[in-house]
Enzyme design. Structure first.
Site, PDB file in Angstrom:
ATOM      1  N   CYS A   6      65.672 -79.320 -42.671  1.00 41.71           N
ATOM      2  CA  CYS A   6      65.069 -77.989 -42.609  1.00 41.71           C
ATOM      3  C   CYS A   6      63.549 -78.123 -42.569  1.00 41.71           C
ATOM      4  O   CYS A   6      62.962 -78.868 -43.367  1.00 41.71           O
ATOM      5  CB  CYS A   6      65.486 -77.172 -43.829  1.00 41.71           C
ATOM      6  SG  CYS A   6      64.655 -75.568 -43.911  1.00 41.71           S
TER       7      CYS A   6
ATOM      8  N   HIS B  48      69.143 -81.477 -45.598  1.00 43.91           N
ATOM      9  CA  HIS B  48      68.503 -81.737 -46.892  1.00 43.91           C
ATOM     10  C   HIS B  48      67.375 -82.753 -46.791  1.00 43.91           C
ATOM     11  O   HIS B  48      66.591 -82.900 -47.730  1.00 43.91           O
ATOM     12  CB  HIS B  48      69.556 -82.228 -47.888  1.00 43.91           C
ATOM     13  CG  HIS B  48      70.803 -81.414 -47.871  1.00 43.91           C
ATOM     14  ND1 HIS B  48      71.920 -81.788 -47.144  1.00 43.91           N
ATOM     15  CD2 HIS B  48      71.101 -80.237 -48.449  1.00 43.91           C
ATOM     16  CE1 HIS B  48      72.854 -80.866 -47.288  1.00 43.91           C
ATOM     17  NE2 HIS B  48      72.385 -79.916 -48.070  1.00 43.91           N
TER      18      HIS B  48
ATOM     19  N   SER C 203      73.564 -76.024 -53.908  1.00 44.51           N
ATOM     20  CA  SER C 203      72.602 -75.684 -54.961  1.00 44.51           C
ATOM     21  C   SER C 203      72.272 -74.199 -54.963  1.00 44.51           C
ATOM     22  O   SER C 203      72.323 -73.540 -56.005  1.00 44.51           O
ATOM     23  CB  SER C 203      71.318 -76.503 -54.775  1.00 44.51           C
ATOM     24  OG  SER C 203      70.327 -76.112 -55.690  1.00 44.51           O
TER      25      SER C 203
ATOM     26  N   SER D 198      74.497 -71.498 -46.876  1.00 42.47           N
ATOM     27  CA  SER D 198      75.277 -72.347 -45.972  1.00 42.47           C
ATOM     28  C   SER D 198      76.696 -71.826 -45.760  1.00 42.47           C
ATOM     29  O   SER D 198      77.537 -72.533 -45.205  1.00 42.47           O
ATOM     30  CB  SER D 198      75.311 -73.788 -46.496  1.00 42.47           C
ATOM     31  OG  SER D 198      75.620 -73.829 -47.868  1.00 42.47           O
TER      32      SER D 198
ATOM     33  N   CYS E  20      70.958 -69.160 -43.385  1.00 44.21           N
ATOM     34  CA  CYS E  20      69.507 -69.059 -43.232  1.00 44.21           C
ATOM     35  C   CYS E  20      69.114 -69.774 -41.940  1.00 44.21           C
ATOM     36  O   CYS E  20      69.943 -70.408 -41.279  1.00 44.21           O
ATOM     37  CB  CYS E  20      68.807 -69.691 -44.429  1.00 44.21           C
ATOM     38  SG  CYS E  20      69.134 -71.479 -44.579  1.00 44.21           S
TER      39      CYS E  20
ATOM     40  N   THR F 113      63.624 -76.802 -52.659  1.00 41.22           N
ATOM     41  CA  THR F 113      63.530 -75.496 -51.993  1.00 41.22           C
ATOM     42  C   THR F 113      64.594 -74.499 -52.424  1.00 41.22           C
ATOM     43  O   THR F 113      64.487 -73.320 -52.096  1.00 41.22           O
ATOM     44  CB  THR F 113      63.628 -75.660 -50.464  1.00 41.22           C
ATOM     45  OG1 THR F 113      64.892 -76.246 -50.134  1.00 41.22           O
ATOM     46  CG2 THR F 113      62.497 -76.526 -49.926  1.00 41.22           C
TER      47      THR F 113
ATOM     48  N   GLU G 213      68.422 -83.413 -51.342  1.00 45.62           N
ATOM     49  CA  GLU G 213      67.052 -82.997 -51.016  1.00 45.62           C
ATOM     50  C   GLU G 213      66.053 -83.676 -51.948  1.00 45.62           C
ATOM     51  O   GLU G 213      64.988 -84.126 -51.516  1.00 45.62           O
ATOM     52  CB  GLU G 213      66.907 -81.476 -51.114  1.00 45.62           C
ATOM     53  CG  GLU G 213      65.497 -81.013 -50.764  1.00 45.62           C
ATOM     54  CD  GLU G 213      65.272 -79.524 -50.962  1.00 45.62           C
ATOM     55  OE1 GLU G 213      64.111 -79.143 -51.222  1.00 45.62           O
ATOM     56  OE2 GLU G 213      66.242 -78.736 -50.857  1.00 45.62           O
TER      57      GLU G 213
END
Length: 318
Positions: free
Chosen positions: A96, A74, A227, A270, A12, A168, A126
């Site tokens: 991010c 994170h 995750s 990732s 991403c 997220t 995160e």
């Protein structure tokens, strides 16, 4: 055996940016370049960066004073940020931007003296970073919930001054149920204007639903501590499709495909494309057809690097 390839899949914009930050730092500065926590949750990516000089640590006390350190995608707590400043560390923040958005939301609720509810998985970096962005000095508290049972047991200071945010990378379906439970128990609860679950998580979950509807087996390329990759595997399984989370092609077992006519391949946010292609090649070596790539949402999101890493190399040091 038919092979279907999910679209979108893999990297991403936030992961692209985080990896680019480490790469640029390695190009521009003398080693060592420290990275707090795995910059993204993928063993292949982390190993590749480590081989080129990145030094991965879990805590900031492992980084010598005055060094260069990169914060992972994170995000980190305010306390970690403050410690880095106190110790004269040069920081490049690979958090991010969509995680930073959640940090800003949490900080605002804290500033207003409200309680906040974070929907997320305990222990995930995160979540730790987001929890650490809540300043308790204004009288509010932050609460972590993972499921509807946690909501049932939740007690807050003032149900009229309450808001929620989310990690997220959660399951959209699971999160919707938790939000419904929160709204039922606390009708006045505020939420973000736009869903905190990121575009890439949503798109990859939609794509794996399409994949699982066509296939008998789904392979999710991603590391066990990712995750969003775990959520993809779980989602395929909920659609009564046998699913496996694998780091790479060497973890595949040929017996998984005995008597199977169709297999689907996707990847977490990732996981690099090179690992996906190795999986496809192994499936073809075992008798699979040429892969058919499914149609999906075209992603064109990009995030800028920190300004110091955008300066042309010819101007560095001037």
């Amino acid at each position: 055996m038919q092979i279907y390839l999910a679209n979108p899949r893999g990297f991403c914009a936030g992961v692209d940016r985080a990896i680019a930050i480490v790469n640029e730092a390695l190009l521009r500065f003398e080693p060592p370049i420290y990275v707090r926590h795995e910059v993204v949750h993928n063993k292949f990516v982390v190993s590749d960066l480590a081989n080129r000089g990145a030094v991965f640590v879990e805590e900031l006390h492992e980084v010598p004073d005055g060094s260069i350190v990169i914060f992972s995608a994170h995000g980190v707590s305010k306390a970690v940020e403050d410690e880095a400043e106190r110790r004269d560390l040069t920081v490049f923040d690979a958090t991010c931007p969509l995680v930073t958005k959640v940090h800003i939301e949490v900080a605002k609720f804290a500033q207003d003296g409200m309680d906040a509810v974070l929907i997320g998985h305990a222990g995930h970096p995160e979540v730790e970073g987001t929890m650490g962005r809540f300043n308790h000095r204004h009288g509010g508290q932050i609460h972590l919930v993972e499921n509807e049972s946690d909501v049932e047991a939740l007690s807050v200071q003032d149900a009229e001054r309450l808001a929620f945010v989310t990690q997220t990378t959660l399951s959209m379906d699971d999160t919707a149920r938790v939000i419904d439970a929160l709204r039922e128990k606390f009708p006045s609860i505020q939420g973000p204007r736009k869903d905190d679950i990121c575009y890439a998580t949503q798109n990859r979950q939609d794509a794996v639903k399409d994949l699982a509807g066509r296939c008998e087996v789904v392979l999710v390329v991603g590391s066990p501590n990712s995750s969003n990759s775990n959520r993809l595997r779980e989602l395929a399984e909920r659609m009564n499709c046998r699913a496996y989370l694998i780091d790479n092609a060497t973890e595949m077992n040929k017996s998984w495909f005995d008597g199977i006519q169709s297999v689907g391949v996707t990847a977490g946010a990732s996981a690099p494309e090179v690992l996906i292609q190795e999986v496809l090649q192994q499936l073809q070596n075992w008798g699979g057809d040429l892969p058919s790539e499914l149609l999906g949402i075209e992603e064109n999101v990009t995030f800028s690097l920190p300004k110091a890493l955008r300066i042309p190399m010819t101007q560095v040091g001037k």
